[in-house]
Design a protein around this motif. Structure first.
Motif, short mmCIF file in Angstrom:
data_model
loop_
_atom_site.label_atom_id
_atom_site.label_comp_id
_atom_site.label_asym_id
_atom_site.label_seq_id
_atom_site.Cartn_x
_atom_site.Cartn_y
_atom_site.Cartn_z
N GLY A 169 -2.32 -0.22 -6.45
CA GLY A 169 -2.73 -2.03 -5.24
C GLY A 169 -0.55 -1.16 -4.91
N SER A 170 -0.40 -1.78 -5.31
CA SER A 170 1.55 -1.91 -5.04
C SER A 170 1.55 -0.66 -4.31
CB SER A 170 2.08 -1.61 -6.71
OG SER A 170 1.80 -0.58 -7.03
N MET B 216 6.00 -4.47 -7.26
CA MET B 216 6.09 -3.04 -7.67
C MET B 216 6.47 -2.92 -5.59
SD MET B 216 3.69 -1.37 -10.69
CE MET B 216 2.73 -2.53 -10.07
N ALA B 217 5.37 -3.14 -5.53
CA ALA B 217 5.13 -2.54 -4.15
C ALA B 217 6.85 -2.80 -3.13
CB ALA B 217 4.73 -3.18 -2.96
N LEU B 218 7.85 -3.20 -3.65
CA LEU B 218 9.31 -3.85 -2.64
C LEU B 218 10.09 -2.69 -3.67
CD1 LEU B 218 9.61 -8.08 -3.08
CD2 LEU B 218 8.83 -5.44 -0.92
N ALA C 113 0.47 -8.50 6.39
CA ALA C 113 -1.22 -8.81 6.46
C ALA C 113 -1.80 -9.03 5.00
CB ALA C 113 -1.32 -8.23 8.03
N ILE C 114 -0.90 -7.34 5.01
CA ILE C 114 -2.02 -7.07 3.32
C ILE C 114 -1.10 -8.19 2.16
CG2 ILE C 114 -2.30 -5.11 1.69
CD1 ILE C 114 -3.05 -3.86 4.65
N VAL C 115 0.66 -8.43 2.50
CA VAL C 115 0.61 -8.62 1.35
C VAL C 115 -0.64 -10.41 1.49
CG1 VAL C 115 2.72 -10.42 0.71
CG2 VAL C 115 2.81 -8.23 1.63
N ILE C 116 0.07 -11.29 2.55
CA ILE C 116 -1.45 -12.06 2.67
C ILE C 116 -2.20 -12.23 2.36
CG2 ILE C 116 -1.70 -14.67 4.33
CD1 ILE C 116 0.56 -13.23 6.47
N MET D 132 -3.86 -1.86 -14.96
CA MET D 132 -2.63 -1.65 -14.93
C MET D 132 -2.72 -0.91 -13.92
SD MET D 132 0.49 -2.56 -15.12
CE MET D 132 2.00 -2.71 -13.91
N ILE D 133 -4.12 0.73 -13.74
CA ILE D 133 -3.62 1.35 -13.05
C ILE D 133 -4.00 1.04 -11.20
CG2 ILE D 133 -5.31 3.61 -12.27
CD1 ILE D 133 -4.88 4.49 -15.48
N ALA D 134 -5.13 -0.35 -11.67
CA ALA D 134 -5.46 -0.29 -9.82
C ALA D 134 -3.69 -1.52 -9.30
CB ALA D 134 -6.43 -2.10 -10.57
N GLU D 135 -2.91 -2.20 -10.14
CA GLU D 135 -2.30 -2.64 -10.50
C GLU D 135 -0.77 -1.95 -9.51
OE1 GLU D 135 -3.50 -3.69 -12.90
OE2 GLU D 135 -3.27 -5.77 -12.91
#
Lengths: 379, 447
Positions: free
Chosen positions: A7-8, A52-54, A32-35, A1-4
C-alpha cells in the motif's frame, strides 16, 4: 505487513504523479489516495502506510527536484497527512467504523480531506513551495474538489469490494488528470503563442526590446497584489504582453501616438473572439478614459513604470515617483499605491522583471553580433 | 425560403431501425408480462434524466470517436437496482435517456427510435447477465455485464451504420475498435457507483456528477483555447499577408502539405496539431521586416538584405522559446534549406523542420511568383526527388509525393489558385514573394 508495504508503495507512486493546474502550479494525484486511505484503514495503519510512503518518495524527490524542493514538498505532504490523521481520529471519536456505515465513512473522509487540502493551500499561500506553486483556493478549487470526490469514490469502493473495485473506481481520478493535463498544455501553448507575437513589435523596432515581457511581469505582480482572481490576472497579463501590438499597423493606418497604438491593437486583438476582454483592456491602456477599469490601469501603469525603469533596476524608485506624479484618476491612484507597496516590499521586483525579459534581449544581442560579422563578410 | 415542412428524414437502413425497435418493444413487453421485480420509480426518473443530460451534452473530442459517459449511468442503474428491478429499471432508463435531441430536431425519427431500442436491449441483456452471475460486487458479474452491453450495442450499431451509409463492415469496425476500452472504463466505474449507491443512497450522485461537470468544463475551455489559438494564428497570418500580398494563401498551403506528410509518416494527432501551427506561423518573421523592404521593387542592397535577415533571425531565435515553434529555427534561419548540411541534429523535433522545408519549397515552386510562372507539378516532383538527400530530407520528399499522388490532387502550372494581379511591381530579391523556402531564391540573393 506485506499489505502495508505494498500500500505504501502505491501511495508513494501516486504522490509522484502530478496534475497540472491551469493557471500554473501542480498538485500530486496521490493526495486523493492519501485521503481515501483514511477510511480504508484505521488511524494507526494509516500512520504506518503514509509514513513509509513519504519515506519511499525521498530518494526520487531528491533526484528529480533537488534537495531544497524535495524538503519543501515533503514538509507540505507530512503536515497535510498529519492534519488528515488528526481529523480522522477526532471524527471517529473512538467509535469503530462499521463496514456497513457508508454515510459516516463518507463524512469522515470529507473532513479529513478538507483538513489535508486546507493545510496544503495554507502552506502554498505562505510561499513555502515557491512562487510557481503560489496557488490560491480560487485557482486550485476545481481540481481539489475533483480530487476529493475521486478520493471518496475510491475509499467507498474499496470498503465495498476490495482492491479490484478500488482499481475500477480510479476512473474519475484518471479522467481528472487527463482533462486538466490537456487544459494546462493548451493554455501553455496559447500563452507561448501570445508571447511570441508580443515580441514582434520589439523586433520591428517600434517598441523597446523586452518591454512586453517586463510589463507583463509588473502587471502580474500588481494583479496578485490587488487580489484579482486567476482569470482576471491572466487577462491583464495577456493585455500587458500585447498592449503595443498596434504599433505594427501604425504605418498602414498613417497614425501615430500611444492612443492610436492602443486602438489599433485593440482592433487587431478584438478579431480574436476569445480575447475580447483583453482587447478592451488594451483599448483603455493608453489613457484613463471615462470607462476606465482597474485592469486597464494596471497595464497602463505597468507599461509607464517600465518606460522609466527599462533595463536598470536601480531606477525603480525614481520611476515610482514619476508614475505617482502622472496618476490622476481613481484607478490610477489605487494601482500606484499597490505598486509602491510592491517596490518597497520586494526590492527584487524590477530585477526579476528584467530577468524575465532577458531571453529576448540576449537573442537580439547574439543576432546583431552575428549579422555584423555577416555584413563585414559581405562587403 | 420555404423548406418543405414536417418531413421525416430516413436513411437507407430505416427498415432495420424499425425492426430493432419492434424487437425491443417486444422484449420489453415480454419482461413486463412475465412479471419482474419493479425498480424504485423515483430513482429511474432521476437516472433517466441524468442520462438524457449526459447524452445530449457530451463533448466529442477531436481525436476520438466517443463512448458517452452516459454509459456509466445505465451501468450504475444495473448495479444499483440489482435483483430489485435491474432489468426493467435499466431498460427504462435507456429508453428515455437515449433520446438524442439533435436527431429529433433533424427529424430522423427512425434513428431516434433505433438508438433507444438498441441501448434498451443492450441494457436489459447486461442487467440479466449481471443478475444471473450473482450480482453484488462479484468481478465476473461486473466484467461480463459490461461485455454483454458492448457486444449487443456494437453489433446492432455496426449493422445500422453499414446499412445507412453503405460502408464496408471492416471500415466501420476499424472506427469502433479504438473506443472499446472506454466501455470497460466507464462501464466498470458505473457498476462501482451503483454498488456504492446501494449502501450510501443519493449522496453517491454528487461524487460522480461534480467531478464530471468539472472535467467537462475543463474540456470545454480546452476546446475554446484551441479555437482561440486558431483565431490568433489566423489574425497574424492575415497581418503577414497584408504586408506581403504575393504570398496570399501560402501559409495555409504549407500547413496542408505538412499535414499530408505528417499523416504519411504516422504522426500522432497532438504532433500533427503542433506541426500545423508551426507550418502556419513559419513566416512570422516577415511581420518584423520593414514593409518598404519586403515589397521593394528590384534588388535589395547588401545593407538592406542584412536588415531583413537580422529581423528574421531575431524572430527565429525568439521562436525557439515557444515549444511548438522550436523546431522551426532551422527552417526560417539561413541553415534552413539543406538537409545534408546538418545531419547532426538528433532531437526528435528536427523532422518538423525538414517537413516544413519541403512543404515550403513545393508551394513556392507550384505557385506563380512575381518573377516566374508556376512550375508544373511534374517538374516540382522531379526537383524534390533530385534534391532528395541533399536539400530535402528523403523521407519527407517521398512522403509528400506519395500523399499527393494517392489523393490524385494537382498543383502547379494550370492548377494554381492564386494568379493575382498585383498593384506593386514584384520584387526580385529572395525575400518577400519569393519566400524563404523558394529553392530558386539563392540565385537571386545579393552576392
Amino acid at each position: 505487513m506485506i499489505a502495508e508495504v505494498a500500500g505504501s508503495i502505491c501511495v508513494a507512486a501516486a504522490l509522484l504523479v502530478v496534475v497540472k493546474l491551469p493557471w500554473g502550479g501542480t498538485a500530486p494525484l496521490g493526495y486523493a489516495i492519501v485521503i481515501a486511505l483514511t477510511i480504508i484503514v484505521g488511524p494507526s495503519t494509516f500512520a504506518v502506510i503514509t509514513g513509509m510512503a513519504l519515506l519511499w518518495t525521498v530518494p526520487v524527490l531528491i533526484i528529480s527536484r533537488g534537495v531544497g524542493d524535495a524538503a519543501r514538498s515533503l514538509g507540505v505532504w507530512t503536515l497535510g497527512t498529519a492534519a488528515a490523521l488528526g481529523t480522522d481520529v477526532i471524527a471517529r471519536h473512538g467509535v469503530p467504523l462499521g463496514s456497513k456505515d457508508s454515510t459516516r465513512a463518507l463524512m469522515i473522509l470529507l473532513a479529513a480531506g478538507l483538513a489535508f487540502l486546507s493545510v496544503d493551500l495554507f502552506l502554498r499561500r505562505t510561499g513555502l513551495l515557491g512562487r510557481n506553486e503560489l496557488v490560491d483556493a480560487r485557482a486550485a478549487g476545481p481540481l481539489y474538489v475533483s480530487l476529493l470526490c475521486g478520493a471518496a469514490l475510491l475509499g467507498l469502493a474499496y470498503r465495498q469490494g476490495g482492491w479490484w473495485m478500488a482499481a475500477a473506481a480510479l476512473g474519475p481520478l484518471l479522467l481528472t488528470r487527463f482533462s486538466f493535463e490537456r487544459y494546462a498544455a493548451a493554455r501553455q501553448t496559447y500563452r507561448q503563442t501570445i508571447q511570441a507575437l508580443s515580441i514582434v513589435p520589439e523586433v520591428a523596432e517600434v517598441s523597446p526590446l523586452g518591454h512586453a515581457e517586463r510589463t507583463a511581469s509588473y502587471a502580474r505582480a500588481l494583479a496578485v497584489e490587488l487580489n484579482l482572481g486567476p482569470e482576471a490576472s491572466e487577462r491583464v497579463v495577456t493585455a500587458a504582453r500585447l498592449h503595443h501590438i498596434g504599433a505594427l499597423s501604425l504605418d498602414e493606418a498613417g497614425a501615430s501616438g500611444p492612443e492610436a497604438i492602443a486602438s489599433l491593437g485593440a482592433a487587431l486583438i478584438g478579431e480574436i473572439g476569445f480575447l475580447a476582454g483583453v482587447a478592451e483592456v488594451v483599448a483603455g491602456s493608453a489613457e484613463a478614459g471615462e470607462q476606465d477599469s482597474i485592469d486597464a490601469a494596471i497595464v497602463r501603469i505597468a507599461s509607464r513604470f517600465d518606460d522609466f525603469v527599462g533595463d536598470d533596476a536601480g531606477r525603480a524608485r525614481d520611476a515610482l515617483k514619476l508614475v505617482t506624479f502622472e496618476a490622476k484618476d481613481k484607478h490610477g491612484h489605487q494601482v500606484v499605491a499597490a505598486l509602491r507597496k510592491l517596490v518597497l516590499a520586494r526590492p527584487r521586483l524590477a530585477v526579476e522583471a528584467i530577468a524575465a525579459a532577458s531571453p529576448v534581449k540576449s537573442a537580439a544581442g547574439v543576432v546583431s553580433m552575428g549579422s555584423a560579422v555577416e555584413l563585414q563578410y559581405q562587403s | 425560403m420555404d423548406e418543405p415542412k414536417k418531413r421525416i428524414v430516413v436513411l437507407p437502413g430505416w427498415r432495420f431501425e424499425l425492426a430493432v425497435t419492434l424487437a425491443a418493444f417486444g422484449v420489453l413487453g415480454a419482461i413486463v408480462y412475465r412479471g419482474t421485480p419493479q425498480p424504485a420509480w423515483g430513482a429511474v426518473a432521476v437516472l433517466a434524466g441524468l442520462l438524457l443530460l449526459a447524452e445530449n451534452t457530451s463533448i466529442v473530442l477531436p481525436s476520438a470517436a466517443n463512448v458517452s459517459p452516459g454509459f456509466m449511468i445505465v451501468m450504475a442503474a444495473i448495479a444499483g437496482f440489482g435483483r430489485g428491478g435491474g432489468v426493467l429499471g435499466a431498460a427504462l432508463v435507456e429508453l428515455v435517456g437515449a433520446v438524442g435531441i439533435g436527431l429529433v430536431r433533424q427529424r430522423r425519427y427512425t434513428t431516434v427510435l433505433f438508438n433507444c431500442a438498441d441501448s434498451m436491449l443492450a441494457a436489459a441483456a447486461a442487467a440479466a447477465v449481471y443478475i444471473a452471475l450473482g450480482g453484488g460486487v462479484r468481478p465476473q458479474a461486473f466484467f461480463l455485464s459490461v461485455a454483454t452491453f458492448a457486444v449487443v450495442n456494437v453489433g446492432l450499431v455496426l449493422v445500422q451504420i453499414v446499412l445507412n451509409y453503405k460502408e464496408r463492415p471492416a471500415a466501420v469496425w476499424a472506427d469502433i475498435r479504438p473506443v472499446l476500452p472506454n466501455y470497460l472504463v466507464f462501464g466498470l466505474l458505473g457498476l462501482v457507483v451503483g454498488s456504492i449507491y446501494r449502501s450510501l443512497g443519493p449522496l453517491t450522485l454528487p461524487l460522480l456528477v461534480v467531478p464530471g461537470a468539472i472535467a467537462r468544463k475543463a474540456f470545454t475551455t480546452f476546446m475554446e483555447l484551441r479555437d482561440a489559438q486558431e483565431a490568433t494564428v489566423r489574425v497574424f497570418i492575415r497581418a503577414i499577408e497584408a504586408k506581403d500580398p504575393y504570398t496570399a494563401g501560402h501559409a495555409e498551403r504549407v500547413a496542408k502539405y505538412a499535414q499530408y506528410m505528417g499523416e504519411e509518416m504516422g504522426f500522432t494527432p497532438a504532433r500533427q496539431e503542433h506541426l500545423r501551427y508551426a507550418a502556419l506561423m513559419h513566416d512570422i518573421g516577415k511581420l518584423a521586416v520593414p514593409g518598404h523592404l519586403l515589397n521593394k521593387p528590384g534588388r535589395l542592397t547588401p545593407e538592406e538584405y542584412a536588415i531583413v535577415q537580422r529581423h528574421n533571425h531575431v524572430c527565429v531565435d525568439i521562436l525557439t522559446k515557444v515549444d511548438f515553434m522550436a523546431s522551426m529555427v532551422d527552417v526560417a534561419s539561413d541553415k534552413h534549406a539543406h538537409y545534408d548540411g546538418d545531419h547532426s541534429r538528433t532531437d526528435d523535433r528536427a523532422m518538423e523542420a525538414y517537413i516544413i522545408t519541403v512543404a515550403d519549397a513545393f508551394d513556392a515552386m507550384t505557385s506563380t511568383r512575381s518573377y516566374r510562372k508556376a512550375l508544373s507539378m511534374e517538374v516540382a516532383f522531379t526537383e524534390l526527388t533530385e534534391k532528395s538527400g541533399s536539400q530535402f530530407h528523403p523521407e519527407c520528399a517521398a512522403a509528400l509525393i506519395k500523399a499527393i499522388e494517392r489523393r490524385d490532387e494537382h498543383y502547379g502550372l494550370g492548377f494554381e489558385v492564386d494568379a493575382h494581379e498585383f498593384a506593386v511591381a514584384p520584387p526580385e530579391a529572395g525575400v518577400g514573394s519569393a519566400g524563404l523556402g523558394d529553392f530558386e531564391s539563392s540565385e537571386s540573393m545579393p552576392a
